[in-house]
Write an enzyme that holds these catalytic residues in place. Structure first.
Site, PDB file in Angstrom:
ATOM      1  N   CYS A  88      48.651  87.321 -41.829  1.00  0.00           N
ATOM      2  CA  CYS A  88      50.077  87.582 -42.045  1.00  0.00           C
ATOM      3  C   CYS A  88      50.395  89.064 -41.818  1.00  0.00           C
ATOM      4  CB  CYS A  88      50.516  87.099 -43.419  1.00  0.00           C
ATOM      5  SG  CYS A  88      52.307  86.961 -43.572  1.00  0.00           S
ATOM      6  N   ARG A 143      57.041  83.816 -45.532  1.00  0.00           N
ATOM      7  CA  ARG A 143      57.801  84.845 -44.791  1.00  0.00           C
ATOM      8  C   ARG A 143      56.986  85.253 -43.561  1.00  0.00           C
ATOM      9  NH1 ARG A 143      61.686  88.189 -47.163  1.00  0.00           N
ATOM     10  NH2 ARG A 143      60.582  89.928 -46.252  1.00  0.00           N
ATOM     11  N   HIS A 177      48.197  81.993 -44.201  1.00  0.00           N
ATOM     12  CA  HIS A 177      47.313  82.571 -45.224  1.00  0.00           C
ATOM     13  C   HIS A 177      46.088  81.697 -45.461  1.00  0.00           C
ATOM     14  CE1 HIS A 177      49.905  85.902 -46.410  1.00  0.00           C
ATOM     15  NE2 HIS A 177      50.929  85.076 -46.271  1.00  0.00           N
ATOM     16  N   GLU A 179      43.500  82.523 -46.825  1.00  0.00           N
ATOM     17  CA  GLU A 179      42.866  82.907 -48.096  1.00  0.00           C
ATOM     18  C   GLU A 179      43.436  82.127 -49.274  1.00  0.00           C
ATOM     19  OE1 GLU A 179      45.042  84.591 -46.387  1.00  0.00           O
ATOM     20  OE2 GLU A 179      46.342  85.842 -47.635  1.00  0.00           O
TER      21      GLU A 179
END
Lengths: 194, 301
Positions: A88, A143, A177, A179
């Protein structure tokens, strides 16, 4: 956030840029894969690590803190010999064109970024990735940016026809993401490149 | 509606809410009252801005009823910056929250800084797709707010005071209470849930994990880089700064200094460097002289 950075000898540890952003989530992912992690706050922290993760966070904030800590050029030098994973905001920083004067590109991935491509938090979403190496992965887009992929970039995953994970040499960037959640495939793939 | 809190915390929509909170870790969220201040905050490295008509110090000075900001103000700030924009609604005022959601703010702060609209009920935050942050003075209050769907907890501190003492009290209390929970055996947790006034499932979560199921930030009284470093060292994962920046004599420099302090909170050499030569901080209040009726942290339960 301060806890559990095991001290490690040798060069197997992975660094996580720890200026701002979701550092603990990447540390948890590496712990699950049995790889020691170390925080990177300053250029000296880049010595003796096998690779570097640029986490999700705010790219405007991270860009300023990179410059304020003389880490921008240090990371560019580090990336000549070691792999980077950017997620990101990390992807935005790794790009060659962030599309925004507020965020300075490190130029490690030949790609042009559109920040906040999907809109604000109301438009954030979780989707199942379609093609490529990570098919079926439940990916959180928060986002999230969009990126334009062209040679020499290799597209690793797409969502609705847009590239969302790319590789150039040993560097990997994700618009989502990896993670967050339980799926370790992106980290495993990147660690194998290292 | 599911009664199973654990499954709600793992559902996609909550993952997205908590995910945004996690991306703010290590950062500074700054109160701003116009687009110009928002641009100064973003340029100084803020991870988000809180759009409001008056900073807490002015709300405190002016008295009267403090309400949600004018949507025109919020939109002008949204247009000025690329970072997340938060806005406040009154405690229990779900109609204000619905308006903020319609404006697509990135985070809603159900805030004791505004005048409460409901003295018995906080907003049922599961009804919203936008994440909420709520204040807490102790662990029970934090877990009640998470039980209602908050994706981020912050200390209440004492907003608009420029005095860090209450934020320190709240942080220490929450962390002490979490450590205590990890020492209890499972048979003691229902009893502890009763005394905390907190959902049993969340008490069990904290007893097992030693931390909240959402990030825990600090707010209320941060005025200097050293204040930011203090609350970070006490376990706050990020810092809200309300009046402390734009009530000071050097907002841009102070904002950048607090951003660096939040990052290098455990490096005194950096903290000394960024604290060097700043002009006057906001004046601040001695809280011993503040009557209970004027204490914002006492709003909500």
């Amino acid at each position: 956030m301060r806890s559990a950075w095991p001290s490690v000898a040798g060069n197997s540890a992975i660094g996580i840029l720890a200026l701002q952003g979701n550092v603990p989530a990447h540390a948890r992912m590496l712990a699950r894969l049995g790889r020691p992690a170390r925080p990177v706050h300053r250029p000296a922290d880049l010595e003796d690590i096998a690779g570097l993760i640029l986490p999700g966070g705010e790219s405007t904030t991270l860009s300023q803190l990179l410059q304020g800590n003389d880490l921008d050029q240090a990371i560019i030098d580090f990336a000549r010999h070691r792999p980077l994973l950017g997620t990101c905001a990390g992807l935005i920083l790794m790009s060659s064109d962030t599309g925004d004067a507020r965020v300075a590109p490190l130029g490690l991935l030949e790609t042009q970024i559109t920040r906040n491509h999907y809109g604000r938090q109301r438009e954030s979403f979780i989707a199942t990735l379609e093609g490529g190496s990570f098919a079926g992965l439940r990916a959180a887009f928060i986002r999230a940016p969009a990126l334009r992929a062209r040679a020499p970039l290799e597209v690793l995953a797409t969502h609705r026809g847009l590239p969302v994970a790319v590789r150039q040499g040993r560097h990997v960037g994700c618009a989502f993401h990896p993670e967050l959640g339980q799926d370790t495939r992106v980290h495993e793939y990147w660690l194998d490149l290292a | 509606m599911s009664w199973n809190l654990a499954s709600r915390l793992e559902a996609d929509d909550f993952q997205l809410k908590r995910g945004l909170a996690e991306m703010l870790r290590g950062g500074v969220i700054m109160d701003v009252t116009d687009a110009g201040q928002a641009r100064i905050a973003e340029a100084a490295g803020a991870v988000a801005v809180m759009a409001l008509e008056r900073i807490p110090a002015d709300i405190r000075r002016d008295g009267g009823v403090a309400r949600m900001s004018d949507p025109a103000l919020i939109q002008s700030i949204q247009q000025a910056v690329s970072i997340p924009v938060m806005a406040k609604c009154r405690i229990g005022h779900f109609a204000e929250a619905q308006i903020l959601q319609a404006l697509a703010v990135d985070f809603i702060d159900e805030s004791e800084v505004l005048t409460p609209a409901d003295e018995e009920h906080h907003i049922h935050k599961w009804d919203f797709s936008i994440p909420f942050v709520c204040g807490a003075t102790d662990l029970g209050e934090a877990l009640r707010r998470i039980g209602e769907g908050a994706a981020l907890i912050r200390t209440k501190g004492e907003a608009g005071s420029g005095n860090i003492v209450e934020a320190v009290r709240h942080l220490r209390r929450i962390h002490t209470q979490m450590r205590e929970l990890t020492q209890l055996d499972p048979g003691q947790l229902m009893s502890r849930a009763k005394t905390l006034g907190a959902p049993y499932e969340l008490v069990c979560y904290v007893a097992e994990q030693g931390e909240l199921p959402v990030p825990n930030f600090s707010a209320g009284g941060v005025a200097t880089p050293a204040d930011a470093a203090l609350v970070r060292q006490l376990g706050a994962e990020a810092v809200f700064v309300g009046s402390g920046i734009f009530r000071s004599e050097d907002p841009a420099e102070r904002a950048a200094a607090i951003v660096r302090a939040a990052t290098h909170f455990d490096d005194p050499a950096v903290l000394a460097e960024v604290s060097h030569g700043l002009k006057g901080a906001m004046p601040g209040l001695e809280l011993g002289e503040l009557p209970d009726a004027q204490r914002l942290a006492k709003r909500g339960w």
